[in-house]
Design a protein around this motif. Structure first.
Motif, PDB file in Angstrom:
ATOM      1  N   VAL A 122      16.543 -81.415  79.912  1.00 22.16           N
ATOM      2  CA  VAL A 122      16.184 -80.091  80.426  1.00 22.16           C
ATOM      3  C   VAL A 122      15.150 -80.240  81.534  1.00 22.16           C
ATOM      4  O   VAL A 122      14.103 -80.850  81.340  1.00 22.16           O
ATOM      5  N   LYS A 123      15.466 -79.677  82.716  1.00 24.42           N
ATOM      6  CA  LYS A 123      14.519 -79.684  83.830  1.00 24.42           C
ATOM      7  C   LYS A 123      13.827 -78.331  83.870  1.00 24.42           C
ATOM      8  O   LYS A 123      14.486 -77.295  83.913  1.00 24.42           O
ATOM      9  N   VAL A 124      12.485 -78.343  83.882  1.00 22.72           N
ATOM     10  CA  VAL A 124      11.700 -77.116  83.865  1.00 22.72           C
ATOM     11  C   VAL A 124      10.987 -76.952  85.208  1.00 22.72           C
ATOM     12  O   VAL A 124      10.337 -77.878  85.683  1.00 22.72           O
ATOM     13  N   ASN A 125      11.128 -75.771  85.806  1.00 26.41           N
ATOM     14  CA  ASN A 125      10.419 -75.434  87.050  1.00 26.41           C
ATOM     15  C   ASN A 125       9.641 -74.150  86.830  1.00 26.41           C
ATOM     16  O   ASN A 125      10.147 -73.222  86.213  1.00 26.41           O
ATOM     17  N   ILE A 126       8.417 -74.103  87.372  1.00 22.53           N
ATOM     18  CA  ILE A 126       7.588 -72.902  87.263  1.00 22.53           C
ATOM     19  C   ILE A 126       7.192 -72.462  88.664  1.00 22.53           C
ATOM     20  O   ILE A 126       6.638 -73.255  89.425  1.00 22.53           O
ATOM     21  N   LYS A 127       7.514 -71.213  88.994  1.00 13.91           N
ATOM     22  CA  LYS A 127       7.099 -70.621  90.263  1.00 13.91           C
ATOM     23  C   LYS A 127       6.491 -69.260  89.944  1.00 13.91           C
ATOM     24  O   LYS A 127       7.199 -68.337  89.555  1.00 13.91           O
ATOM     25  N   GLY A 128       5.172 -69.182  90.085  1.00 10.82           N
ATOM     26  CA  GLY A 128       4.485 -67.925  89.759  1.00 10.82           C
ATOM     27  C   GLY A 128       4.619 -67.626  88.281  1.00 10.82           C
ATOM     28  O   GLY A 128       4.204 -68.413  87.429  1.00 10.82           O
ATOM     29  N   ASP A 129       5.227 -66.479  87.957  1.00 13.90           N
ATOM     30  CA  ASP A 129       5.404 -66.105  86.560  1.00 13.90           C
ATOM     31  C   ASP A 129       6.853 -66.296  86.087  1.00 13.90           C
ATOM     32  O   ASP A 129       7.239 -65.775  85.044  1.00 13.90           O
ATOM     33  N   ILE A 130       7.645 -67.048  86.842  1.00 14.13           N
ATOM     34  CA  ILE A 130       9.036 -67.314  86.477  1.00 14.13           C
ATOM     35  C   ILE A 130       9.196 -68.781  86.081  1.00 14.13           C
ATOM     36  O   ILE A 130       8.798 -69.687  86.808  1.00 14.13           O
ATOM     37  N   VAL A 131       9.783 -68.995  84.916  1.00 15.99           N
ATOM     38  CA  VAL A 131      10.077 -70.344  84.424  1.00 15.99           C
ATOM     39  C   VAL A 131      11.596 -70.490  84.414  1.00 15.99           C
ATOM     40  O   VAL A 131      12.295 -69.646  83.862  1.00 15.99           O
ATOM     41  N   THR A 132      12.110 -71.546  85.049  1.00 17.32           N
ATOM     42  CA  THR A 132      13.552 -71.792  85.029  1.00 17.32           C
ATOM     43  C   THR A 132      13.834 -73.102  84.320  1.00 17.32           C
ATOM     44  O   THR A 132      13.126 -74.088  84.500  1.00 17.32           O
ATOM     45  N   LEU A 133      14.854 -73.084  83.499  1.00 15.87           N
ATOM     46  CA  LEU A 133      15.318 -74.262  82.778  1.00 15.87           C
ATOM     47  C   LEU A 133      16.709 -74.588  83.297  1.00 15.87           C
ATOM     48  O   LEU A 133      17.577 -73.717  83.329  1.00 15.87           O
ATOM     49  N   GLU A 134      16.929 -75.832  83.712  1.00 15.33           N
ATOM     50  CA  GLU A 134      18.234 -76.253  84.217  1.00 15.33           C
ATOM     51  C   GLU A 134      18.726 -77.436  83.419  1.00 15.33           C
ATOM     52  O   GLU A 134      17.946 -78.276  82.987  1.00 15.33           O
ATOM     53  N   GLY A 135      20.048 -77.494  83.243  1.00 15.22           N
ATOM     54  CA  GLY A 135      20.628 -78.624  82.543  1.00 15.22           C
ATOM     55  C   GLY A 135      22.135 -78.541  82.502  1.00 15.22           C
ATOM     56  O   GLY A 135      22.738 -77.574  82.976  1.00 15.22           O
ATOM     57  N   ASN A 136      22.742 -79.541  81.897  1.00 20.55           N
ATOM     58  CA  ASN A 136      24.199 -79.620  81.814  1.00 20.55           C
ATOM     59  C   ASN A 136      24.749 -79.125  80.486  1.00 20.55           C
ATOM     60  O   ASN A 136      25.910 -78.785  80.395  1.00 20.55           O
ATOM     61  N   ASP A 137      23.920 -79.100  79.453  1.00 20.65           N
ATOM     62  CA  ASP A 137      24.363 -78.724  78.113  1.00 20.65           C
ATOM     63  C   ASP A 137      23.817 -77.342  77.772  1.00 20.65           C
ATOM     64  O   ASP A 137      22.610 -77.152  77.629  1.00 20.65           O
ATOM     65  N   LEU A 138      24.717 -76.370  77.638  1.00 20.22           N
ATOM     66  CA  LEU A 138      24.316 -74.984  77.372  1.00 20.22           C
ATOM     67  C   LEU A 138      23.574 -74.847  76.045  1.00 20.22           C
ATOM     68  O   LEU A 138      22.588 -74.120  75.952  1.00 20.22           O
ATOM     69  N   GLU A 139      24.002 -75.569  75.027  1.00 24.34           N
ATOM     70  CA  GLU A 139      23.354 -75.493  73.713  1.00 24.34           C
ATOM     71  C   GLU A 139      21.920 -76.027  73.764  1.00 24.34           C
ATOM     72  O   GLU A 139      21.005 -75.425  73.217  1.00 24.34           O
ATOM     73  N   THR A 140      21.724 -77.147  74.439  1.00 23.80           N
ATOM     74  CA  THR A 140      20.391 -77.730  74.568  1.00 23.80           C
ATOM     75  C   THR A 140      19.460 -76.795  75.338  1.00 23.80           C
ATOM     76  O   THR A 140      18.296 -76.621  74.980  1.00 23.80           O
ATOM     77  N   LEU A 141      19.981 -76.170  76.409  1.00 21.70           N
ATOM     78  CA  LEU A 141      19.178 -75.218  77.190  1.00 21.70           C
ATOM     79  C   LEU A 141      18.779 -74.011  76.349  1.00 21.70           C
ATOM     80  O   LEU A 141      17.638 -73.552  76.405  1.00 21.70           O
ATOM     81  N   GLY A 142      19.728 -73.480  75.596  1.00 26.15           N
ATOM     82  CA  GLY A 142      19.437 -72.326  74.745  1.00 26.15           C
ATOM     83  C   GLY A 142      18.377 -72.636  73.702  1.00 26.15           C
ATOM     84  O   GLY A 142      17.468 -71.835  73.450  1.00 26.15           O
ATOM     85  N   ASN A 143      18.479 -73.826  73.111  1.00 28.48           N
ATOM     86  CA  ASN A 143      17.479 -74.240  72.123  1.00 28.48           C
ATOM     87  C   ASN A 143      16.103 -74.412  72.760  1.00 28.48           C
ATOM     88  O   ASN A 143      15.087 -74.040  72.179  1.00 28.48           O
ATOM     89  N   ALA A 144      16.066 -74.982  73.977  1.00 31.79           N
ATOM     90  CA  ALA A 144      14.792 -75.168  74.679  1.00 31.79           C
ATOM     91  C   ALA A 144      14.150 -73.826  74.996  1.00 31.79           C
ATOM     92  O   ALA A 144      12.941 -73.643  74.806  1.00 31.79           O
ATOM     93  N   ALA A 145      14.949 -72.874  75.476  1.00 29.59           N
ATOM     94  CA  ALA A 145      14.422 -71.543  75.796  1.00 29.59           C
ATOM     95  C   ALA A 145      13.892 -70.851  74.540  1.00 29.59           C
ATOM     96  O   ALA A 145      12.823 -70.225  74.558  1.00 29.59           O
ATOM     97  N   ALA A 146      14.608 -70.979  73.443  1.00 31.64           N
ATOM     98  CA  ALA A 146      14.168 -70.372  72.184  1.00 31.64           C
ATOM     99  C   ALA A 146      12.866 -71.010  71.697  1.00 31.64           C
ATOM    100  O   ALA A 146      11.965 -70.318  71.192  1.00 31.64           O
ATOM    101  N   ARG A 147      12.744 -72.321  71.863  1.00 26.78           N
ATOM    102  CA  ARG A 147      11.518 -73.007  71.440  1.00 26.78           C
ATOM    103  C   ARG A 147      10.325 -72.599  72.305  1.00 26.78           C
ATOM    104  O   ARG A 147       9.203 -72.482  71.799  1.00 26.78           O
ATOM    105  N   ILE A 148      10.550 -72.377  73.604  1.00 27.89           N
ATOM    106  CA  ILE A 148       9.469 -71.917  74.484  1.00 27.89           C
ATOM    107  C   ILE A 148       9.049 -70.507  74.091  1.00 27.89           C
ATOM    108  O   ILE A 148       7.857 -70.192  74.043  1.00 27.89           O
ATOM    109  N   GLU A 149      10.028 -69.649  73.802  1.00 30.78           N
ATOM    110  CA  GLU A 149       9.710 -68.291  73.350  1.00 30.78           C
ATOM    111  C   GLU A 149       8.906 -68.329  72.050  1.00 30.78           C
ATOM    112  O   GLU A 149       7.941 -67.590  71.873  1.00 30.78           O
TER     113      GLU A 149
END
Length: 177
Positions: A122-149
């Motif tokens: 998972v690649k994480v980028n932060i610009k101002g108040d926006i955090v973007t997560l990029e990756g190839n595996d949709l399940e891994t991205l969803g889990n990462a976003a849920a863990r950040i939340e």
């Protein structure tokens, strides 16, 4: 019941002991497909998914596997992106990324930072108040976003008043371009 999925051009697929590896221009993603009454096989330029019995609970696995395999094909060719927003009203939150570790400083005025180690895919980028997560595996991205939340979950305060946190705004968008 059986389903046949054509493998798109530019994608290499290998299958060994239920582990399906999909390799494309953006990288490789592997998933394990094991279920007692469902099988997966490679047949030339296609993937065959079938069940050994015709119960609804078994045939529903075919649709799930088809969806997962389709998302793997999109992931290794285009990729996925999740968009999250940092929200605070009381204390300015500082979010930093170092490697695959995310740190929340001064969340609700807390003295010790909250930390989270994410999957290396998972690649994480932060610009101002926006955090973007990029990756190839949709399940891994969803889990990462849920863990950040969950990392920014409020404890000990009224959530109707303190709505601070990092929240998912858009999920599972396909990266265009």
């Amino acid at each position: 019941m059986e389903e046949i999925i054509e493998i798109p051009k530019g994608i290499n697929v290998s299958l060994k002991d239920g582990l399906l590896s999909v390799k494309g221009p953006r990288g490789t993603v592997s998933k394990k497909f094991i279920y007692e009454y469902a099988r997966i096989e490679l047949q030339g330029n296609a993937i065959k998914i079938y069940t050994t019995r015709e119960k609804k609970s078994d045939t529903s696995v075919i649709g799930t596997w088809r969806s997962i395999i389709s998302s793997l094909f999109i992931g290794v060719t285009k990729g996925y992106i999740y968009t999250m927003k940092i929200v605070y009203a009381h204390f300015p939150v500082k979010v930093t990324v170092k490697g695959n570790e995310i740190t929340l400083d001064n969340f609700l005025g807390e003295k010790s930072p909250r930390k989270l180690i994410l999957n290396a895919d998972v690649k994480v980028n932060i610009k101002g108040d926006i955090v973007t997560l990029e990756g190839n595996d949709l399940e891994t991205l969803g889990n990462a976003a849920a863990r950040i939340e969950k990392l920014s979950k409020i404890k000990g305060f009224d959530p109707r008043v303190f709505q601070d946190g990092i929240y998912i705004v858009k999920k599972g968008d396909i990266i265009e371009g």
